[in-house]
Design a protein around this motif. Sequence first.
Motif, short mmCIF file in Angstrom:
data_model
loop_
_atom_site.label_atom_id
_atom_site.label_comp_id
_atom_site.label_asym_id
_atom_site.label_seq_id
_atom_site.Cartn_x
_atom_site.Cartn_y
_atom_site.Cartn_z
N VAL A 1 0.87 -1.18 0.00
CA VAL A 1 0.00 0.00 0.00
C VAL A 1 0.90 1.23 0.00
N LEU A 2 0.61 2.15 -0.92
CA LEU A 2 1.40 3.37 -1.07
C LEU A 2 0.67 4.56 -0.46
N ASN A 3 1.44 5.53 -0.03
CA ASN A 3 0.88 6.73 0.57
C ASN A 3 0.14 7.55 -0.48
N ASP A 4 -0.92 8.20 -0.05
CA ASP A 4 -1.63 9.15 -0.91
C ASP A 4 -2.08 10.33 -0.07
N PRO A 5 -2.29 11.48 -0.69
CA PRO A 5 -2.67 12.67 0.08
C PRO A 5 -4.17 12.79 0.33
N GLU B 1 3.20 3.17 8.93
CA GLU B 1 4.31 2.87 8.02
C GLU B 1 4.05 3.49 6.65
N VAL B 2 2.81 3.39 6.16
CA VAL B 2 2.45 4.03 4.89
C VAL B 2 2.64 5.54 4.99
N HIS B 3 2.17 6.12 6.08
CA HIS B 3 2.23 7.57 6.26
C HIS B 3 3.66 8.09 6.39
N GLU B 4 4.48 7.39 7.17
CA GLU B 4 5.84 7.86 7.45
C GLU B 4 6.88 7.43 6.42
N ARG B 5 6.74 6.22 5.88
CA ARG B 5 7.73 5.70 4.93
C ARG B 5 7.25 5.71 3.49
N TYR C 1 -6.36 -9.19 -3.23
CA TYR C 1 -6.22 -8.19 -2.17
C TYR C 1 -5.95 -6.80 -2.75
N ALA C 2 -5.06 -6.73 -3.73
CA ALA C 2 -4.74 -5.43 -4.34
C ALA C 2 -5.99 -4.83 -4.99
N PHE C 3 -6.75 -5.65 -5.68
CA PHE C 3 -7.99 -5.18 -6.32
C PHE C 3 -8.97 -4.67 -5.27
N TRP D 1 -11.49 0.15 -2.40
CA TRP D 1 -11.63 1.00 -1.22
C TRP D 1 -10.89 2.33 -1.42
N HIS D 2 -10.37 2.57 -2.62
CA HIS D 2 -9.68 3.80 -3.01
C HIS D 2 -8.31 3.98 -2.34
N LEU D 3 -7.65 2.87 -2.03
CA LEU D 3 -6.27 2.93 -1.57
C LEU D 3 -5.38 2.59 -2.76
N THR D 4 -4.17 3.13 -2.77
CA THR D 4 -3.22 2.83 -3.82
C THR D 4 -2.43 1.59 -3.41
N ALA D 5 -2.68 0.49 -4.12
CA ALA D 5 -2.02 -0.77 -3.79
C ALA D 5 -1.41 -1.36 -5.05
N VAL D 6 -0.21 -1.91 -4.92
CA VAL D 6 0.50 -2.52 -6.03
C VAL D 6 1.02 -3.89 -5.61
N LEU D 7 1.35 -4.71 -6.61
CA LEU D 7 1.98 -6.00 -6.37
C LEU D 7 3.46 -5.90 -6.68
N GLU D 8 4.26 -6.60 -5.90
CA GLU D 8 5.70 -6.70 -6.17
C GLU D 8 6.09 -8.16 -6.05
N SER D 9 6.95 -8.59 -6.96
CA SER D 9 7.49 -9.94 -6.86
C SER D 9 8.49 -9.99 -5.71
#
Length: 101
Positions: free
Chosen positions: A30-34, A62-66, A82-84, A89-97
């Motif tokens: 999950v990535l930070n968003d404003p 952790e998302v907020h600070e890092r 899960y990412a979908f 829910w309007h969170l920015t989520a990505v997959l990483e290998s």
Amino acid sequence: MRQVLAKSNPSEQPQATTELQLEGGWRVVVLNDPVNLMSYVVLVFKKVFGFDEATARRHMLEVHERGRSVVWIGLREKAEAYAFTLQQWHLTAVLESDEAH
């Protein structure tokens, strides 16, 4: 999913066998968003992953600070689901290998 063709005799029809890739090396990040409030992110983590309050809050901070938090690791199909869901829910989520880690 990869498809492997097995030929035992050139005169026979090729037989297709499916090889399932069951590697557990996919991370949901999950990535930070404003946009989203911290309390909302905690709520989403609790609903989607069943986290208790402390775990959800730790990931949110952790998302907020890092700028990012790995919230789940496992099989690709489940990680994609899960990412979908997080994106719904309007969170920015990505997959990483997880291969390199």
